[in-house]
Every structure is written in structure tokens, then in C-alpha cells.
Scaffold this motif. Structure first.
Motif, PDB file in Angstrom:
ATOM      1  N   PHE A 177       0.860  -1.176   0.000  1.00  0.00           N
ATOM      2  CA  PHE A 177       0.000   0.000   0.000  1.00  0.00           C
ATOM      3  C   PHE A 177       0.901   1.232   0.000  1.00  0.00           C
ATOM      4  O   PHE A 177       1.805   1.347   0.834  1.00  0.00           O
ATOM      5  CB  PHE A 177      -0.900   0.027   1.242  1.00  0.00           C
ATOM      6  N   TYR A 178       0.667   2.124  -0.930  1.00  0.00           N
ATOM      7  CA  TYR A 178       1.388   3.387  -1.018  1.00  0.00           C
ATOM      8  C   TYR A 178       0.414   4.480  -0.611  1.00  0.00           C
ATOM      9  O   TYR A 178      -0.618   4.661  -1.257  1.00  0.00           O
ATOM     10  CB  TYR A 178       1.912   3.617  -2.437  1.00  0.00           C
ATOM     11  N   VAL A 179       0.726   5.192   0.472  1.00  0.00           N
ATOM     12  CA  VAL A 179      -0.177   6.190   1.028  1.00  0.00           C
ATOM     13  C   VAL A 179       0.365   7.576   0.695  1.00  0.00           C
ATOM     14  O   VAL A 179       1.445   7.965   1.151  1.00  0.00           O
ATOM     15  CB  VAL A 179      -0.327   6.017   2.559  1.00  0.00           C
ATOM     16  N   LEU A 180      -0.394   8.299  -0.124  1.00  0.00           N
ATOM     17  CA  LEU A 180      -0.003   9.636  -0.564  1.00  0.00           C
ATOM     18  C   LEU A 180      -0.561  10.683   0.395  1.00  0.00           C
ATOM     19  O   LEU A 180      -1.614  10.478   1.007  1.00  0.00           O
ATOM     20  CB  LEU A 180      -0.510   9.890  -1.981  1.00  0.00           C
TER      21      LEU A 180
ATOM     22  N   ILE B 258       3.159  -5.163 -16.391  1.00  0.00           N
ATOM     23  CA  ILE B 258       2.296  -4.495 -15.424  1.00  0.00           C
ATOM     24  C   ILE B 258       0.890  -4.354 -15.973  1.00  0.00           C
ATOM     25  O   ILE B 258       0.705  -3.961 -17.132  1.00  0.00           O
ATOM     26  CB  ILE B 258       2.850  -3.094 -15.072  1.00  0.00           C
ATOM     27  N   PHE B 259      -0.083  -4.649 -15.131  1.00  0.00           N
ATOM     28  CA  PHE B 259      -1.476  -4.382 -15.456  1.00  0.00           C
ATOM     29  C   PHE B 259      -1.955  -3.304 -14.502  1.00  0.00           C
ATOM     30  O   PHE B 259      -1.831  -3.446 -13.282  1.00  0.00           O
ATOM     31  CB  PHE B 259      -2.337  -5.640 -15.304  1.00  0.00           C
ATOM     32  N   ILE B 260      -2.465  -2.204 -15.052  1.00  0.00           N
ATOM     33  CA  ILE B 260      -3.038  -1.140 -14.231  1.00  0.00           C
ATOM     34  C   ILE B 260      -4.548  -1.273 -14.323  1.00  0.00           C
ATOM     35  O   ILE B 260      -5.130  -1.117 -15.396  1.00  0.00           O
ATOM     36  CB  ILE B 260      -2.586   0.263 -14.690  1.00  0.00           C
ATOM     37  N   ARG B 261      -5.163  -1.597 -13.203  1.00  0.00           N
ATOM     38  CA  ARG B 261      -6.613  -1.806 -13.155  1.00  0.00           C
ATOM     39  C   ARG B 261      -7.285  -0.518 -12.686  1.00  0.00           C
ATOM     40  O   ARG B 261      -6.947   0.025 -11.636  1.00  0.00           O
ATOM     41  CB  ARG B 261      -6.932  -2.946 -12.196  1.00  0.00           C
ATOM     42  N   VAL B 262      -8.216  -0.050 -13.494  1.00  0.00           N
ATOM     43  CA  VAL B 262      -8.945   1.187 -13.197  1.00  0.00           C
ATOM     44  C   VAL B 262     -10.437   0.901 -13.123  1.00  0.00           C
ATOM     45  O   VAL B 262     -10.895  -0.183 -13.495  1.00  0.00           O
ATOM     46  CB  VAL B 262      -8.644   2.288 -14.243  1.00  0.00           C
TER      47      VAL B 262
ATOM     48  N   ILE C  24      -1.152  -2.885 -10.537  1.00  0.00           N
ATOM     49  CA  ILE C  24      -1.363  -1.609  -9.855  1.00  0.00           C
ATOM     50  C   ILE C  24      -2.869  -1.406  -9.861  1.00  0.00           C
ATOM     51  O   ILE C  24      -3.475  -1.227 -10.914  1.00  0.00           O
ATOM     52  CB  ILE C  24      -0.633  -0.453 -10.568  1.00  0.00           C
ATOM     53  N   ASN C  25      -3.471  -1.461  -8.682  1.00  0.00           N
ATOM     54  CA  ASN C  25      -4.925  -1.392  -8.581  1.00  0.00           C
ATOM     55  C   ASN C  25      -5.382   0.005  -8.178  1.00  0.00           C
ATOM     56  O   ASN C  25      -5.211   0.413  -7.032  1.00  0.00           O
ATOM     57  CB  ASN C  25      -5.434  -2.428  -7.570  1.00  0.00           C
ATOM     58  N   LEU C  26      -5.960   0.728  -9.129  1.00  0.00           N
ATOM     59  CA  LEU C  26      -6.533   2.045  -8.843  1.00  0.00           C
ATOM     60  C   LEU C  26      -8.049   1.971  -8.686  1.00  0.00           C
ATOM     61  O   LEU C  26      -8.686   2.972  -8.403  1.00  0.00           O
ATOM     62  CB  LEU C  26      -6.170   3.037  -9.953  1.00  0.00           C
TER      63      LEU C  26
ATOM     64  N   LEU D  79       1.151  -6.911  -5.952  1.00  0.00           N
ATOM     65  CA  LEU D  79      -0.029  -6.078  -6.079  1.00  0.00           C
ATOM     66  C   LEU D  79       0.225  -4.765  -5.350  1.00  0.00           C
ATOM     67  O   LEU D  79       0.663  -4.772  -4.193  1.00  0.00           O
ATOM     68  CB  LEU D  79      -1.206  -6.816  -5.437  1.00  0.00           C
ATOM     69  N   ALA D  80      -0.005  -3.636  -6.025  1.00  0.00           N
ATOM     70  CA  ALA D  80       0.178  -2.313  -5.423  1.00  0.00           C
ATOM     71  C   ALA D  80      -1.159  -1.603  -5.345  1.00  0.00           C
ATOM     72  O   ALA D  80      -1.890  -1.526  -6.332  1.00  0.00           O
ATOM     73  CB  ALA D  80       1.164  -1.490  -6.250  1.00  0.00           C
ATOM     74  N   GLU D  81      -1.464  -1.108  -4.162  1.00  0.00           N
ATOM     75  CA  GLU D  81      -2.658  -0.294  -3.929  1.00  0.00           C
ATOM     76  C   GLU D  81      -2.173   1.113  -3.618  1.00  0.00           C
ATOM     77  O   GLU D  81      -1.304   1.298  -2.764  1.00  0.00           O
ATOM     78  CB  GLU D  81      -3.465  -0.839  -2.738  1.00  0.00           C
TER      79      GLU D  81
END
Length: 143
Positions: free
Chosen positions: A6-9, A35-39, A93-95, A109-111
Motif C-alpha cells: 500500500f502506497y499512502v499519498l 504491469i497491469f493497471i486496473r482502473v 497496480i490497482n486504482l 499487487l500495489a494499492e
């Protein structure tokens, strides 16, 4: 086993989440990952498609919308709303606001979470979900 980060901005700006996703995708691509970026929807996919060309001066990340993949078979980054093709289960990368159904197929998996209340709440739910699956998500506070 899937690694979850988890990346917290610090802010509540959706564009900052997108730019961070682009930076993360570029770094992962340079490290040899697909990489798959899920939107959440097609509009968000279009925004990210454009941003991957412009997020940084001189940036180049070979990417494509998932539905256009056949036209660009060399793309290392795909952007889509559904499940990733099997050969793109390396890095997600799950957006999107929910956990993808195929989450367990990914190695990493990156959130990306910011301070927007809806995004934070969704992030907390996702964090608890991953914990309930026996994973230990790592949290990275980004300044």
C-alpha cells in the motif's frame, strides 16, 4: 504468494494517484516486469493512457489499453477495467476501489491510497481483506 504493498499519498488529489501509478509502472517496467493497471472505468483508462506519455519529461513506457492489446503486442503495461491477461499476472497496480477477483494470481499487487475519504475507506477495506487472506500488506507513506 502475492506480495501486497500500500502506497499512502499525503494529499487528496486523484491526479497525484495517477502520476504515482505511472512512476511505479515505469520503475517496474525498467525492472523487467509486465504491469497491469486496473482502473474503475473507461474514462479513467483513457486518462492514464495519455498520462503515461506525459507524466514526466522524456518518459517512455510502452503501454496500451487492454482492449487494444492485439494492435500493440510489445506493450509491457496494459490498462484495463477487468481481469488481466494471463501473461500479465506479474504486477498489478490497482486504482479501482475494490479488490480484483483474480488478486491471488498476481505475484505483486500495489494499492495506491490518498487522503480522499472514499479512497481511504476503500483502502482500509482492501487492507483488511488481504489480511483476512493470510497476507501481510506492507505500507509505504509517500511524502
Amino acid at each position: 504468494m502475492t506480495r501486497v504493498d500500500f502506497y499512502v499519498l499525503p494529499g487528496a488529489d486523484a491526479s497525484a494517484r495517477r502520476v504515482f501509478a505511472c512512476r511505479l509502472a515505469e520503475k517496474a517496467w525498467k525492472a523487467g516486469h509486465k504491469i497491469f493497471i486496473r482502473v474503475n472505468d473507461a474514462a479513467e483508462a483513457g486518462i492514464l493512457d495519455e498520462l503515461l506519455w506525459t507524466f514526466r519529461q522524456g518518459s517512455f513506457v510502452p503501454h496500451s489499453l487492454a482492449e487494444n492489446r492485439d494492435n500493440d503486442p510489445l506493450a509491457a503495461v496494459l490498462i484495463g477495467t477487468g481481469a488481466a491477461p494471463e501473461d500479465f499476472h506479474d504486477f498489478l497496480i490497482n486504482l479501482a476501489p475494490d479488490v480484483p477477483e483474480d488478486w491471488a494470481h498476481y505475484r505483486r499487487l500495489a494499492e495506491i491510497v490518498d487522503q480522499d475519504e472514499a479512497v481511504r475507506q476503500a483502502g482500509r477495506q482492501k487492507y483488511r481483506f488481504y489480511q483476512s487472506q493470510g497476507l501481510e500488506p506492507a505500507t509505504h507513506k509517500i511524502d
